[in-house]
Design an enzyme around this catalytic site. Structure first.
Site, PDB file in Angstrom:
ATOM      1  N   TRP A  60      41.019  54.061  48.336  1.00 51.75           N
ATOM      2  CA  TRP A  60      41.202  53.621  46.948  1.00 51.75           C
ATOM      3  C   TRP A  60      40.573  52.253  46.691  1.00 51.75           C
ATOM      4  O   TRP A  60      40.694  51.358  47.527  1.00 51.75           O
ATOM      5  CB  TRP A  60      42.704  53.530  46.660  1.00 51.75           C
TER       6      TRP A  60
ATOM      7  N   ASP B 235      40.771  46.667  41.147  1.00 50.95           N
ATOM      8  CA  ASP B 235      40.169  45.456  40.575  1.00 50.95           C
ATOM      9  C   ASP B 235      39.209  44.684  41.488  1.00 50.95           C
ATOM     10  O   ASP B 235      39.464  44.542  42.681  1.00 50.95           O
ATOM     11  CB  ASP B 235      41.261  44.446  40.211  1.00 50.95           C
TER      12      ASP B 235
ATOM     13  N   GLN C 233      40.636  45.259  45.368  1.00 46.83           N
ATOM     14  CA  GLN C 233      41.889  45.927  45.664  1.00 46.83           C
ATOM     15  C   GLN C 233      41.564  47.226  46.404  1.00 46.83           C
ATOM     16  O   GLN C 233      40.846  48.086  45.873  1.00 46.83           O
ATOM     17  CB  GLN C 233      42.644  46.216  44.356  1.00 46.83           C
TER      18      GLN C 233
ATOM     19  N   SER D 152      46.088  41.402  42.825  1.00 45.46           N
ATOM     20  CA  SER D 152      44.879  40.698  42.391  1.00 45.46           C
ATOM     21  C   SER D 152      44.967  39.182  42.413  1.00 45.46           C
ATOM     22  O   SER D 152      46.035  38.602  42.228  1.00 45.46           O
ATOM     23  CB  SER D 152      44.484  41.168  40.996  1.00 45.46           C
TER      24      SER D 152
ATOM     25  N   ARG E 288      51.914  38.533  37.180  1.00 45.88           N
ATOM     26  CA  ARG E 288      50.950  38.703  38.272  1.00 45.88           C
ATOM     27  C   ARG E 288      49.526  38.381  37.808  1.00 45.88           C
ATOM     28  O   ARG E 288      49.256  38.310  36.617  1.00 45.88           O
ATOM     29  CB  ARG E 288      50.990  40.125  38.816  1.00 45.88           C
ATOM     30  N   ASP E 289      48.639  38.248  38.774  1.00 45.21           N
ATOM     31  CA  ASP E 289      47.201  38.022  38.603  1.00 45.21           C
ATOM     32  C   ASP E 289      46.948  36.569  38.202  1.00 45.21           C
ATOM     33  O   ASP E 289      47.759  35.961  37.507  1.00 45.21           O
ATOM     34  CB  ASP E 289      46.577  38.980  37.575  1.00 45.21           C
TER      35      ASP E 289
ATOM     36  N   GLU F  39      47.117  41.858  31.949  1.00 45.49           N
ATOM     37  CA  GLU F  39      46.723  41.874  33.348  1.00 45.49           C
ATOM     38  C   GLU F  39      45.411  41.103  33.511  1.00 45.49           C
ATOM     39  O   GLU F  39      44.558  41.096  32.617  1.00 45.49           O
ATOM     40  CB  GLU F  39      46.522  43.314  33.838  1.00 45.49           C
TER      41      GLU F  39
END
Ligand code: FRU
Length: 514
Positions: A38, A41, A57, A102, A160-161, A227
């Site tokens: 997989w 980002d 990712q 991320s 997040r991020d 995001e």
């Protein structure tokens, strides 16, 4: 996001991932993909001592979003990539035991340093890691997470991020960072923090907050969470002054909607917006972008091209997720972003095919000289008011499968539309074939500079600087190589050039753990 997968046969999905990935006819060959498993980002984008670093990712164990690692690849030309050792692996314990989500890379006085979201359970918290001088090996801080909780007293949707930068000079220089979030019942936001050492962070406040009650269901709805916020300045050296850009991906309750950007002015602790725009008309097919300013002063952006086929199809294929081609982002005369693939892609151009200029008098003609599933097409067209031009790619000989890129001009001549018809892209009823569209800026001559990059299932379109990215999966991929053009109304072809594109990777499966 999807869940863990096993193949229908019951085999663990990791078996032969790279081999199956390599055999898949839908796998792009000049876009970056992970060796298998997989990819989502782009992370930690940087141009460091002449080398471009692309982290991403990555789940090397299965084509599913689970226990995310940081993959790593390097390039000196943004076209050919070398797989580097996996940079971050989720801890056996600690705040990132469920994934290294991320983040970004910054230069901390010569020490490459990552700031990323460690995931544990449903919680994501900021973590830091220091890199070796070659950016290959990373040591996580013992004291992670460096921020132990989201800001107090707020009911948030997520946290997040990161976007991290150095601000000010000399004694007054500080680190600042944005963390993506959303305030429940209000809208998406980016929280601003400040630090002297990247470890000890003071919360400043929300930089800007959206209004999720506005435009729900529309193509520029700002969502309930932002995001991958990315703040950068363009036009710094120009007399006209600079514009600040705040890019984010609108998310809501697990659904990845689309990337948007605010233009405006960042000063002090706030961002004063001028306008909100769609970043790419493909919606979730160009998601969670990140950008960096390279050593040539260019703003380079990558985004994640999500899949449009089922989880089961991804599991069978052994891989999923495509990195966009690197794009240069500049400020257009209309105050919006112009985007174009980096010129370095020219390195992959091989056989050059042309068709003569002149009026496009046919509703549709299949081109006999131009065909393929790895193509770079550049054309300039002039549309009279009310006219439409079509470029068809990935067409089967019987026309049953075809993908149509359409540019049209309004009857009053004022503006235009870029449209992608995927309804016939695939006869497979399980793949996404929804059309896409967006506004096409036009001058009085109705001039359209159209660039279409076809790379198996990946499709990137740029029309007068506006991008539309998507995925397509013809069921007869080997036959779906036809290209054609046509028009309704008065359309003149000023030029049409196409190139066969070479593969960016040497042949054969790539190691999942380089
Ligand atoms: C965006 C995103 C980020 C998160 C990462 C997890 O696609 O959901 O918000 O950090 O992916 O892989």
């Amino acid at each position: 996001m999807t869940h863990d997968l096993t193949l229908p046969s019951g085999r663990p999905a990791a078996e032969g991932l790279a081999e199956r990935a390599h055999r898949d006819p839908h796998r792009p060959r000049f876009h970056f993909t992970s060796p298998g498993g997989w990819l989502n980002d782009p992370n930690g984008l940087t141009h460091w001592n002449g080398v471009y670093h692309l982290f991403y990712q990555y789940n090397p164990l299965a084509p599913a979003h689970h226990r995310i690692h940081w993959g790593h690849a390097t390039s000196t030309d943004l076209v050919h990539w070398t797989d580097e050792p996996v940079a971050l692996v989720p801890g056996t314990d600690g705040p990132d035991r469920d994934g290294c989500w991320s983040g970004v890379l910054v230069d901390d006085g010569g020490v490459p340093t990552l700031v990323y979201s460690g995931r544990h359970g449903d919680l994501e918290l900021p973590c830091v890691a220091r890199g070796s001088a070659d950016l290959r090996y990373w040591t996580k801080d013992q004291a992670n997470p460096v921020i132990t909780a989201p800001p107090e007293g707020l009911d948030i949707t997520a946290f997040r991020d990161h976007c991290v930068w150095r601000e000010g000079s000399g004694e007054d220089a500080v680190w600042r960072q944005l963390i993506g979030s959303g305030i429940r019942g209000v809208g998406g936001t980016a929280f601003l923090y400040e630090s002297d050492d990247l470890r000890d962070w003071r919360y400043v406040g929300p930089l800007l907050t959206g209004d999720a009650s506005q435009k729900q269901g529309e193509l520029d709805w700002t969502g309930t969470m932002w995001e991958c916020v990315d703040l950068f300045r363009l036009g710094e050296d120009e007399k006209a002054g600079s514009t600040d850009v705040l890019v984010f991906s609108a998310w809501d309750e697990g659904t990845t909607h689309h990337p948007l950007y605010w233009t405006g002015h960042y000063q002090g602790d706030t961002f004063t917006p001028t306008a909100l725009n769609r970043l790419d008309y493909g919606g979730r097919y160009f998601y969670a972008p990140q950008s960096t300013r390279d050593e040539h002063g260019r703003r380079i952006m990558f985004g994640w091209l999500q899949e449009g086929r089922t989880d089961e199809a991804n599991a069978q294929a052994g891989w999923c997720g495509v990195m966009s081609l690197p794009r240069i982002v500049t400020l257009g005369a209309d105050g919006r972003l112009d985007q174009a693939p980096v010129p370095e892609l020219g390195l992959l151009r091989r056989e050059h095919l042309r068709i003569p200029a002149g009026p496009l008098e046919t509703a549709y003609t299949r081109l006999h000289t131009v065909r393929g599933d790895q193509l770079d097409i550049e054309t300039t067209l002039h549309l009279a008011p009310g006219a439409t031009a079509r470029l068809v790619v990935r067409e089967t000989p019987d026309g049953a499968e075809r993908t149509v890129v359409e540019v049209s001009r309004a009857h009053d001549g004022s503006g235009g539309t870029l449209r992608l018809h995927r309804e016939s892209s695939s006869l497979d009823p399980t793949v996404d074939t929804e059309p896409r569209h967006g506004e096409l800026p036009l001058d009085d001559d109705g001039r359209v500079d159209l660039r279409v990059l076809v790379d198996h299932s990946a499709l990137e379109i740029f029309a007068n600087g506006r991008p539309l990215t998507a995925r397509i999966y013809p069921t007869r991929p080997d036959e779906a190589v036809g290209v054609g053009i046509g028009a309704d109304g008065d359309v003149t072809l000023e030029r049409f050039d196409a190139w066969q594109m070479a593969s960016a990777f040497t042949d054969g499966p790539r190691p999942l753990w380089p």
